[in-house]
Design a protein around this motif. Structure first.
Motif, mmCIF file in Angstrom:
data_model
loop_
_atom_site.group_PDB
_atom_site.id
_atom_site.type_symbol
_atom_site.label_atom_id
_atom_site.label_comp_id
_atom_site.label_asym_id
_atom_site.label_seq_id
_atom_site.Cartn_x
_atom_site.Cartn_y
_atom_site.Cartn_z
ATOM 1 N N PHE A 47 0.935 -0.993 0.121
ATOM 2 C CA PHE A 47 0.078 0.118 -0.059
ATOM 3 C C PHE A 47 0.906 1.353 -0.052
ATOM 4 O O PHE A 47 1.922 1.403 0.714
ATOM 5 C CB PHE A 47 -0.968 0.204 1.184
ATOM 6 C CG PHE A 47 -1.522 1.404 1.682
ATOM 7 C CD1 PHE A 47 -1.127 2.138 2.504
ATOM 8 C CD2 PHE A 47 -2.707 1.825 0.632
ATOM 9 C CE1 PHE A 47 -1.770 3.270 2.955
ATOM 10 C CE2 PHE A 47 -3.393 3.030 1.029
ATOM 11 C CZ PHE A 47 -2.672 3.802 2.129
ATOM 12 N N VAL A 48 0.380 2.317 -0.631
ATOM 13 C CA VAL A 48 1.401 3.531 -0.838
ATOM 14 C C VAL A 48 0.282 4.747 -0.243
ATOM 15 O O VAL A 48 0.694 5.373 0.622
ATOM 16 C CB VAL A 48 1.678 3.885 -2.301
ATOM 17 C CG1 VAL A 48 2.473 5.309 -2.165
ATOM 18 C CG2 VAL A 48 2.655 2.716 -2.843
ATOM 19 N N ALA A 49 -0.997 4.942 -0.826
ATOM 20 C CA ALA A 49 -1.719 6.134 -0.159
ATOM 21 C C ALA A 49 -3.268 5.693 -0.734
ATOM 22 O O ALA A 49 -3.258 5.067 -1.620
ATOM 23 C CB ALA A 49 -1.197 7.425 -0.824
ATOM 24 N N TYR A 60 -1.425 7.097 4.361
ATOM 25 C CA TYR A 60 -0.153 6.774 3.582
ATOM 26 C C TYR A 60 0.468 5.950 4.367
ATOM 27 O O TYR A 60 0.336 5.678 5.632
ATOM 28 C CB TYR A 60 0.577 8.257 3.631
ATOM 29 C CG TYR A 60 -0.084 9.483 2.833
ATOM 30 C CD1 TYR A 60 -0.866 10.147 3.598
ATOM 31 C CD2 TYR A 60 0.008 9.589 1.490
ATOM 32 C CE1 TYR A 60 -1.367 11.656 2.861
ATOM 33 C CE2 TYR A 60 -0.464 10.734 0.819
ATOM 34 C CZ TYR A 60 -1.144 11.485 1.375
ATOM 35 O OH TYR A 60 -1.916 12.703 0.999
ATOM 36 N N ALA A 61 1.327 4.972 3.562
ATOM 37 C CA ALA A 61 2.298 4.330 4.232
ATOM 38 C C ALA A 61 3.405 5.140 4.858
ATOM 39 O O ALA A 61 3.799 6.155 4.415
ATOM 40 C CB ALA A 61 2.973 3.290 3.257
ATOM 41 N N LYS A 65 4.942 9.118 3.969
ATOM 42 C CA LYS A 65 4.436 10.172 4.590
ATOM 43 C C LYS A 65 5.298 11.498 4.534
ATOM 44 O O LYS A 65 6.451 11.001 4.698
ATOM 45 C CB LYS A 65 4.272 9.806 6.143
ATOM 46 C CG LYS A 65 2.955 9.201 6.297
ATOM 47 C CD LYS A 65 2.880 8.931 7.742
ATOM 48 C CE LYS A 65 1.595 7.983 7.882
ATOM 49 N NZ LYS A 65 1.316 7.616 9.270
ATOM 50 N N GLY A 66 4.722 12.695 4.231
ATOM 51 C CA GLY A 66 5.632 13.732 4.125
ATOM 52 C C GLY A 66 6.320 13.928 2.811
ATOM 53 O O GLY A 66 6.590 14.986 2.523
ATOM 54 N N SER A 85 10.633 14.210 -3.241
ATOM 55 C CA SER A 85 11.853 13.633 -2.609
ATOM 56 C C SER A 85 11.953 12.334 -2.999
ATOM 57 O O SER A 85 12.106 11.401 -2.019
ATOM 58 C CB SER A 85 11.808 14.148 -1.093
ATOM 59 O OG SER A 85 11.720 15.447 -1.092
ATOM 60 N N LEU A 86 12.066 11.764 -4.197
ATOM 61 C CA LEU A 86 11.827 10.305 -4.516
ATOM 62 C C LEU A 86 13.208 9.783 -4.033
ATOM 63 O O LEU A 86 14.124 10.311 -4.282
ATOM 64 C CB LEU A 86 11.645 10.135 -5.956
ATOM 65 C CG LEU A 86 10.060 10.128 -6.406
ATOM 66 C CD1 LEU A 86 9.901 10.539 -7.753
ATOM 67 C CD2 LEU A 86 9.345 9.199 -5.826
#
Length: 127
Positions: A47-49, A60-61, A65-66, A85-86
């Protein structure tokens, strides 16, 4: 039935940004709880979002987050995932999904509740 089509994946350097979009069709706009999951090689799908049909209560996971933001436009019947910010560990195939039941209000992480999936879009983050 719900049809989902993702777009926006690609390759980016660490620290960069990408925006994924998912276009939904086949059910009343604004009735679908939607989510993004991702699947990296030799890992489970995670899960991501997620976001409710109303646009409220995004989830969010912890790992994103952020940095990631999920949003939706019910007039356009789209859901977006802004990824900032990948990191290299974000590299995966990202899938848009819609819950089986209209107005689903259960946990986003319960992937068995999500019956409709897009074809996936590749995100690659280089170090």
């Amino acid at each position: 039935q719900v049809q989902l089509v993702e777009s926006g994946g690609g390759m980016v350097q660490a620290g960069g940004s990408l925006r994924l979009s998912c276009a939904a069709s086949g059910r009343t706009p604004g009735s679908n709880t939607m989510a993004w999951f991702r699947h990296a090689p030799v890992q489970e799908r995670d899960f991501v979002a997620g976001i409710r049909w109303s646009g409220g209560s995004p989830g969010y996971a912890d790992s994103v987050k952020g940095r990631f933001t999920i949003s939706r436009d019910n007039a356009e019947n789209t859901v977006n995932l802004q990824m900032n910010s990948l990191k290299p560990e974000d590299t995966a195939v990202y899938y848009c999904t819609a819950a089986r039941r209209m107005y689903y209000s259960g946990p986003y992480t319960r992937d068995q509740e999500f019956a409709y999936w897009g074809q996936g879009t590749q995100v690659t983050v280089s170090s």
